[in-house]
Structures are given as C-alpha cells and as structure tokens.
Design a protein around this motif. Structure first.
Motif, PDB file in Angstrom:
ATOM      1  N   ASN A 141      15.225 -17.365 -22.458  1.00 20.05           N
ATOM      2  CA  ASN A 141      15.939 -16.374 -23.283  1.00 20.05           C
ATOM      3  C   ASN A 141      16.970 -15.612 -22.457  1.00 20.05           C
ATOM      4  OD1 ASN A 141      14.521 -17.119 -25.549  1.00 20.05           O
ATOM      5  ND2 ASN A 141      13.092 -15.401 -25.444  1.00 20.05           N
ATOM      6  N   ALA A 142      16.599 -15.235 -21.246  1.00 19.67           N
ATOM      7  CA  ALA A 142      17.542 -14.515 -20.370  1.00 19.67           C
ATOM      8  C   ALA A 142      18.706 -15.421 -19.990  1.00 19.67           C
ATOM      9  CB  ALA A 142      16.822 -14.026 -19.116  1.00 19.67           C
ATOM     10  N   ARG A 143      18.392 -16.654 -19.673  1.00 20.96           N
ATOM     11  CA  ARG A 143      19.439 -17.619 -19.314  1.00 20.96           C
ATOM     12  C   ARG A 143      20.407 -17.812 -20.478  1.00 20.96           C
ATOM     13  NH1 ARG A 143      20.846 -22.985 -19.115  1.00 20.96           N
ATOM     14  NH2 ARG A 143      21.468 -23.756 -17.073  1.00 20.96           N
ATOM     15  N   ARG A 144      19.871 -18.008 -21.667  1.00 20.91           N
ATOM     16  CA  ARG A 144      20.707 -18.198 -22.863  1.00 20.91           C
ATOM     17  C   ARG A 144      21.569 -16.966 -23.121  1.00 20.91           C
ATOM     18  NH1 ARG A 144      17.058 -18.408 -26.511  1.00 20.91           N
ATOM     19  NH2 ARG A 144      16.365 -20.488 -25.935  1.00 20.91           N
ATOM     20  N   TRP A 145      21.000 -15.790 -22.989  1.00 22.05           N
ATOM     21  CA  TRP A 145      21.712 -14.527 -23.204  1.00 22.05           C
ATOM     22  C   TRP A 145      22.921 -14.457 -22.269  1.00 22.05           C
ATOM     23  CZ3 TRP A 145      23.408 -10.013 -21.082  1.00 22.05           C
ATOM     24  CH2 TRP A 145      23.528  -8.892 -21.907  1.00 22.05           C
ATOM     25  N   LEU A 146      22.717 -14.791 -20.997  1.00 19.75           N
ATOM     26  CA  LEU A 146      23.806 -14.771 -20.014  1.00 19.75           C
ATOM     27  C   LEU A 146      24.853 -15.837 -20.307  1.00 19.75           C
ATOM     28  CD1 LEU A 146      21.582 -14.198 -16.867  1.00 19.75           C
ATOM     29  CD2 LEU A 146      23.259 -12.566 -17.777  1.00 19.75           C
ATOM     30  N   LEU A 147      24.420 -17.021 -20.699  1.00 23.25           N
ATOM     31  CA  LEU A 147      25.347 -18.100 -21.065  1.00 23.25           C
ATOM     32  C   LEU A 147      26.230 -17.691 -22.238  1.00 23.25           C
ATOM     33  CD1 LEU A 147      23.048 -21.231 -20.762  1.00 23.25           C
ATOM     34  CD2 LEU A 147      25.224 -20.900 -19.571  1.00 23.25           C
TER      35      LEU A 147
END
Length: 170
Positions: A141-147
């Motif tokens: 979720n954090a990775r997707r948010w940053l992407l």
C-alpha cells in the motif's frame, strides 16, 4: 533506543543536503546541545518546520530521513504550513517509512539494509516483526501510494532528480 545507530556526524552532510534539495528541502544544522526546532519527540530527534529539516550531529540518520520524508510526501501547499507534526494520516505515515528506506539507498555509507537495522534498533514497530519484513512483504500500500504520486519509479527506485524536484516545488 540504541546508541549504535548512524548519526548525522557519521555521514557526508553534503550528500544529505543534496538529497533533500532534490525535493525542495533544506537541512539546517543545529549546534550541539541546543534544542532542535520542530522536533516532535525532542532530544536528538530531527525537527521540521515548513521546507526545513533541523538536525544536530547526534541526530540519528533514520530520524532525519523520516522527518524529511514527512515533508516530501506532502503536497507543497500543505508542506509550507508544517510545524513539528506533519500528518495524521496512516497512509502518509506508511509512505514516509517506505520512502525513508528508499532514500537511504541514495546516501553513501548508509544504504537500505543499515537504515532498516537502525529503525529496528531504535524501536520502530511493524506487525511482521522487523522493518525489513514489512518493507519486503507488507508495504504494498505504501509503495502504491508513492508510485501514484510520482515519488517512486515503477522499479521501486527514486525517480530522476528533475522530475522529483518539479513535483516537490510546483
């Protein structure tokens, strides 16, 4: 809390300043023994006010990166108003933790593995038991948010400097 974590005095300050500048941030060095402005936790923990990260030589690198990432994940109009406490959002907090690990890979003498070990030693708490386990297995979720916000490239690395600077300062 561990005294064996990397401190600002242990690394190249010019590299830190350069990395923060990519995002429109400044590092303000605080004299040893003085209180750190904008520090949420006090003691040697980094502080944030507006576009500035405050730190002393004894400030842990993980703290400096964490507070800087709080500013980086904010849109510019919110960033300018920050003083000490940057977010109430779980999503932004998770993105901050993820991004600080990625940024550590861009600092000579730090790196992701060392930063994750320092985060564990300092007492960061993740449900899988370690920072590395969270980063590798539970932080999608954090990775997707940053992407989605262009703060992370599809390969999981930092986007090119010009793009990051444009987003941070526009």
């Amino acid at each position: 809390m561990s005294s064996s974590v990397l401190r600002l005095d242990d690394i190249n300050i010019t590299a830190v300043e350069s990395l923060l500048a990519r995002y429109g941030l400044a590092l303000r060095r605080v004299a040893d023994g003085e209180s750190i402005p904008g520090s949420y936790w006090g003691d040697e923990e980094a502080g944030i006010i507006g576009h500035t990260v405050y730190a002393r030589g004894d400030t842990p690198v993980h703290s400096l990166l964490h507070e800087a990432c709080h500013l980086i994940v904010l849109p510019p109009e919110r960033r300018a108003a920050v003083h000490t406490d940057a977010t109430d959002s779980i999503e932004e907090e998770d993105a901050t933790c993820y991004l600080q690990i990625v940024l550590a890979g861009a600092l000579p003498g730090v790196g992701r593995a060392r930063l994750m070990a320092d985060m564990d030693a300092w007492g960061y708490s993740f449900r899988l038991g370690s920072t590395r386990a969270w980063f590798e297995q539970d932080a999608e979720n954090a990775r997707r948010w940053l992407l989605e916000r262009g703060l992370l490239a599809p390969d999981g690395e930092l986007p090119v400097a010009a793009d990051a600077t444009m987003r941070a300062t526009s």
